[in-house]
Design an enzyme around this catalytic site. Structure first.
Site, PDB file in Angstrom:
ATOM      1  N   ASP A  34      41.799  39.755  45.178  1.00  0.00           N
ATOM      2  CA  ASP A  34      41.883  40.147  43.778  1.00  0.00           C
ATOM      3  C   ASP A  34      41.012  41.384  43.551  1.00  0.00           C
ATOM      4  OD1 ASP A  34      42.936  39.815  41.250  1.00  0.00           O
ATOM      5  OD2 ASP A  34      41.274  38.594  40.557  1.00  0.00           O
TER       6      ASP A  34
ATOM      7  N   TYR B  79      39.800  44.728  40.745  1.00  0.00           N
ATOM      8  CA  TYR B  79      38.997  44.840  39.509  1.00  0.00           C
ATOM      9  C   TYR B  79      39.205  46.268  39.033  1.00  0.00           C
ATOM     10  CZ  TYR B  79      34.488  43.928  37.011  1.00  0.00           C
ATOM     11  OH  TYR B  79      33.479  43.713  36.096  1.00  0.00           O
TER      12      TYR B  79
ATOM     13  N   HIS C  21      38.619  46.968  31.361  1.00  0.00           N
ATOM     14  CA  HIS C  21      38.191  45.593  31.638  1.00  0.00           C
ATOM     15  C   HIS C  21      36.792  45.572  32.257  1.00  0.00           C
ATOM     16  CE1 HIS C  21      38.178  41.439  33.018  1.00  0.00           C
ATOM     17  NE2 HIS C  21      37.983  41.854  34.250  1.00  0.00           N
TER      18      HIS C  21
ATOM     19  N   ARG D 163      26.141  42.096  31.722  1.00  0.00           N
ATOM     20  CA  ARG D 163      24.935  42.828  32.126  1.00  0.00           C
ATOM     21  C   ARG D 163      24.553  43.803  31.011  1.00  0.00           C
ATOM     22  NH1 ARG D 163      28.345  42.206  36.414  1.00  0.00           N
ATOM     23  NH2 ARG D 163      29.469  44.112  35.934  1.00  0.00           N
TER      24      ARG D 163
ATOM     25  N   GLU E 211      43.371  35.694  32.948  1.00  0.00           N
ATOM     26  CA  GLU E 211      43.305  37.117  33.286  1.00  0.00           C
ATOM     27  C   GLU E 211      44.737  37.585  33.525  1.00  0.00           C
ATOM     28  OE1 GLU E 211      40.422  37.935  36.435  1.00  0.00           O
ATOM     29  OE2 GLU E 211      38.830  37.913  34.920  1.00  0.00           O
TER      30      GLU E 211
ATOM     31  N   GLU F   8      47.315  39.866  34.970  1.00  0.00           N
ATOM     32  CA  GLU F   8      47.328  40.794  36.101  1.00  0.00           C
ATOM     33  C   GLU F   8      48.751  41.018  36.599  1.00  0.00           C
ATOM     34  OE1 GLU F   8      44.616  40.080  39.278  1.00  0.00           O
ATOM     35  OE2 GLU F   8      43.120  39.094  38.004  1.00  0.00           O
TER      36      GLU F   8
ATOM     37  N   ASP G  73      45.139  34.947  36.629  1.00  0.00           N
ATOM     38  CA  ASP G  73      43.976  34.547  37.420  1.00  0.00           C
ATOM     39  C   ASP G  73      43.043  33.728  36.532  1.00  0.00           C
ATOM     40  OD1 ASP G  73      42.119  34.447  39.492  1.00  0.00           O
ATOM     41  OD2 ASP G  73      41.158  36.298  38.835  1.00  0.00           O
TER      42      ASP G  73
ATOM     43  N   ARG H 178      34.570  30.908  32.910  1.00  0.00           N
ATOM     44  CA  ARG H 178      33.496  31.911  32.761  1.00  0.00           C
ATOM     45  C   ARG H 178      32.104  31.311  32.887  1.00  0.00           C
ATOM     46  NH1 ARG H 178      36.419  36.213  33.961  1.00  0.00           N
ATOM     47  NH2 ARG H 178      38.200  36.443  32.564  1.00  0.00           N
TER      48      ARG H 178
ATOM     49  N   GLN I  17      31.528  30.661  36.589  1.00  0.00           N
ATOM     50  CA  GLN I  17      31.419  31.975  37.237  1.00  0.00           C
ATOM     51  C   GLN I  17      30.063  32.634  36.977  1.00  0.00           C
ATOM     52  OE1 GLN I  17      34.535  34.590  35.841  1.00  0.00           O
ATOM     53  NE2 GLN I  17      33.790  36.360  36.991  1.00  0.00           N
TER      54      GLN I  17
ATOM     55  N   TYR J 203      27.858  33.489  40.475  1.00  0.00           N
ATOM     56  CA  TYR J 203      28.431  34.669  41.128  1.00  0.00           C
ATOM     57  C   TYR J 203      27.425  35.652  41.715  1.00  0.00           C
ATOM     58  CZ  TYR J 203      27.728  38.456  37.737  1.00  0.00           C
ATOM     59  OH  TYR J 203      27.186  39.436  36.957  1.00  0.00           O
TER      60      TYR J 203
ATOM     61  N   LYS K  27      36.977  30.744  39.931  1.00  0.00           N
ATOM     62  CA  LYS K  27      38.307  31.328  40.079  1.00  0.00           C
ATOM     63  C   LYS K  27      39.213  30.511  41.000  1.00  0.00           C
ATOM     64  CE  LYS K  27      37.403  35.629  38.386  1.00  0.00           C
ATOM     65  NZ  LYS K  27      38.290  36.393  37.504  1.00  0.00           N
TER      66      LYS K  27
ATOM     67  N   THR L  68      45.520  29.872  40.539  1.00  0.00           N
ATOM     68  CA  THR L  68      46.023  31.211  40.238  1.00  0.00           C
ATOM     69  C   THR L  68      47.530  31.059  40.079  1.00  0.00           C
ATOM     70  OG1 THR L  68      44.308  32.192  41.624  1.00  0.00           O
ATOM     71  CG2 THR L  68      46.190  33.600  41.051  1.00  0.00           C
TER      72      THR L  68
ATOM     73  N   THR M  39      42.302  42.155  36.132  1.00  0.00           N
ATOM     74  CA  THR M  39      42.700  42.030  34.732  1.00  0.00           C
ATOM     75  C   THR M  39      43.121  43.377  34.169  1.00  0.00           C
ATOM     76  OG1 THR M  39      41.029  40.344  34.530  1.00  0.00           O
ATOM     77  CG2 THR M  39      41.962  41.187  32.473  1.00  0.00           C
TER      78      THR M  39
ATOM     79  N   GLU N  49      37.117  39.092  26.844  1.00  0.00           N
ATOM     80  CA  GLU N  49      37.056  40.381  26.134  1.00  0.00           C
ATOM     81  C   GLU N  49      37.570  40.262  24.701  1.00  0.00           C
ATOM     82  OE1 GLU N  49      38.567  43.657  29.004  1.00  0.00           O
ATOM     83  OE2 GLU N  49      39.202  41.723  29.827  1.00  0.00           O
TER      84      GLU N  49
END
Lengths: 409, 409
Positions: free
Chosen positions: A121, A123, A128, A137, A194, A196, A228, A232, A235, A239, A248, A252, A342, A356
């Site tokens: 997968d 990114y 996104h 972050r 997600e 995709e 996907d 959250r 994760q 992560y 994840k 899927t 995503t 989001e």
């Protein structure tokens, strides 16, 4: 008045003879007999049976329980089979042979169309990645320093790729909010989607030999919608430092239909301008064919549209992702899948995840079925999409849908 | 004096009848015919041929080109097959039938013994994780806050798992030292090893249903040595925020021999005391069988021992890793592999990677073949190991070896 043929499609049908996506189906009277089907309008053509009836040499690739033999046959075979199928569903001479081999799509069971080898997968949406960076972050730069130099990706779980329509059990796991003194265990409270686009590899590559940008269409057979699913809370706690894992790996979902790249020749579009010069193996400025696809996605929760992510805005292309994935010599196998990451556009209503759309739950969205921050049990998520086809037509991608069922005890 | 039988083994042979690891081999006269072999001393028993000759019902599981049918057959079959094999190689009554079915191990070709489904790699040695944290994140805590609450893992590339003896092409990729103004491309200059123990899943599990600690031996068939080759420069630039990808995906070498868990009953040992109470799904304090294994590994570069990592020091056990991997409902498939993560003990000469042994190149090691920070082209890395067996014996694990060849042009 004669009964109308299933081959007489309404003008503008998303699944006309310009599309012809592949899947695998079985019928109620022979539930164990999986075989390759090709979608035409609201029907599925038993492709292997058609090949046998018409004495086609492609029966060996089509009268099979998965797409893998066709995927492995290579680009020349893909083109020849598509040409034959187009003739079968459009030529009046074949009608009498073909019509008895059509099944209404609502009357068959659709299966995972390929055996998945590895699943990667990416990114690749700048919007996104920027949104996620700001949410997860908040004190750092939204994009990590590597983001515009290489398509970031990671391996996902191949064994839990499921076909559209499969229920998704809410996963349980560890989470730890900053205010929790210790991690707690339980069903995820931030279950997300997600939106995709996924790609499936047909022709394998040699271990030790990278696949250059220009060879993308020698290896990739087709694309499809992919959801996907992401927990959250699980994760966020797990992560660092090795990336997403259990957040994840529970499921899927992929569409039952693979659209061959040949159906999307009119959908190519240039990716956004690059902010940094790319290293030669990723530099697509001289490629003949622009690497993006103008695919318009819609995401519905319980039937209500919540987002319309535009695939044309993706920063990294599928060809670049394939080049990245193999530049270290890693080999490709028939059935390898890779997801775009995503798809989120610049607008709020173009975001491809609830993370989001609700800004990690801060701004709930209002649905007819109630307020949502993340998914509730019973919610059904459906993604559909189309892309420009030849002569002003539209090419529909097969939908991907899934319903959340409560966590197991 | 009669010729000695290959079944008359020297005392202390690491591959005596108490061991009997499984592999897949072919012979020079029939290179295409892969079949299950069982190692006894310096020989390989053609297990399917033995089953046929002796009229055993297990021929259907053993006369096959991979171990997967045996793996899928489940724990009762594993026990019964092992009991039969033990009788065949130890009972004088079977000698005349068995001896003609033995091939010197040096005369056969050994193949990847299973079809790999998913591959997960963990990070379960506290000493390794602490060393890596100090090297890569010198300004932060060495261990991330989650480390002692869950076994951290991520998915690796199943398609590039190769059998011991396969050459490893030096990978190329992007790297960016802090002093580089922009990323540069080229062959990795920090090519490394990771000494690990791998586990292979036999019995699958149901999607949506976690596998509890107590069911570990229902699902895991056996273990083997694993070298998780790593390009540290590629990894350092790519791994934030989604974890290792190309720095690891170019090759993972596994032993040609899978040691069944039943051969390791005398090797169980308690893992280190836990610093934090564990959530119930990971709490193994009440398990009947201690979850660690007393496996002593040796790592050689060009024949010279550079490290002796003690597997008994691992913080997280294989049963905990299996419980973690499935607690979100992710299913297991026959052929799933998981790696322990690099095995490093508390002492400098017990570190399982050159990253740690040379402290990221700061402290080169001296070999007869020259100074090393990381691997040079032509270097051959070999891992061997043994564990306590019944009645004072030692159970050898099959070696895993690989030689670095120059990057492709």
């Amino acid at each position: 008045m004669p009964e109308q043929s299933p081959l007489d499609l309404a003008e503008g049908d998303l699944f006309g003879p310009h599309n012809l996506p592949y899947g695998v189906f079985s019928t109620a009277d022979e539930p164990e007999r999986r075989r390759v089907g090709v979608r035409i309008g609201g029907h599925v053509l038993d492709a292997g049976a058609a090949a046998l009836t018409l004495g086609s040499p492609y029966a060996a690739l089509l009268a099979r329980p998965t797409l893998n033999p066709l995927l492995a046959a290579g680009r020349t075979a893909w083109r020849d089979v598509r040409r034959a199928l187009t003739a079968w569903v459009t030529s009046p001479a074949h009608r009498a042979d073909i019509e008895p081999l059509l099944h209404p799509v609502t009357a068959v069971t659709l299966h995972l169309p390929y055996e998945v080898a590895d699943y990667v997968d990416f990114y690749a949406s700048e919007h996104h990645a920027t949104n996620v960076g700001r949410i997860f972050r908040p004190d750092g730069d939204a994009l990590t320093p590597n983001w515009k130099h290489l398509p970031i990706g990671y391996h996902g779980r191949a064994g839990t790729v499921v076909v559209s329509g499969t229920d998704v059990v809410r996963p349980s796991g560890q989470r730890k909010a900053p205010t929790d003194p210790a991690p707690v265990f339980g069903p995820s409270v931030k279950l997300d989607i997600e939106a995709e686009v996924g790609f499936v590899v047909g022709t394998p590559s040699t271990h030790g030999t990278p696949v250059p940008l220009a060879d993308y269409r020698e290896h990739v057979f087709g694309l499809f919608l992919l959801n996907d699913w992401s927990a959250r809370d699980i994760q966020a706690w797990e992560y660092v430092p090795l990336g997403p894992f259990l957040g994840k790996s529970f499921a899927t979902s992929v569409s039952a239909w693979v659209t061959p790249l040949e159906a999307l020749d009119a959908a190519h579009t240039a990716p956004p301008a690059r902010d940094f010069p790319l290293l030669p193996y990723l530099d697509d400025s001289d490629e003949e064919e622009p690497g993006g696809y103008d695919i318009r996605i819609e995401v519905r929760i319980n039937g209500e549209v919540v987002s319309a992510p535009p695939f044309a805005t993706m920063y990294w292309t599928a060809a670049q992702q394939l080049a990245q994935m193999t530049v270290n010599g890693a080999s490709l196998r028939t059935g390898d899948l890779f997801g775009s990451g995503t798809v989120s556009g610049p607008e709020v209503n173009q975001r491809g995840s609830l993370l989001e759309l609700t800004w990690n739950g801060r701004d709930p969205i209002e649905l007819a079925t109630g307020k949502r921050t993340f998914l509730e049990d019973g919610d059904e998520v459906t993604m559909t999409a189309w892309a420009p086809g030849p002569h002003g037509t539209r090419v529909g991608l097969g939908e991907v849908t899934g319903r959340i069922v409560p966590a197991s005890e």
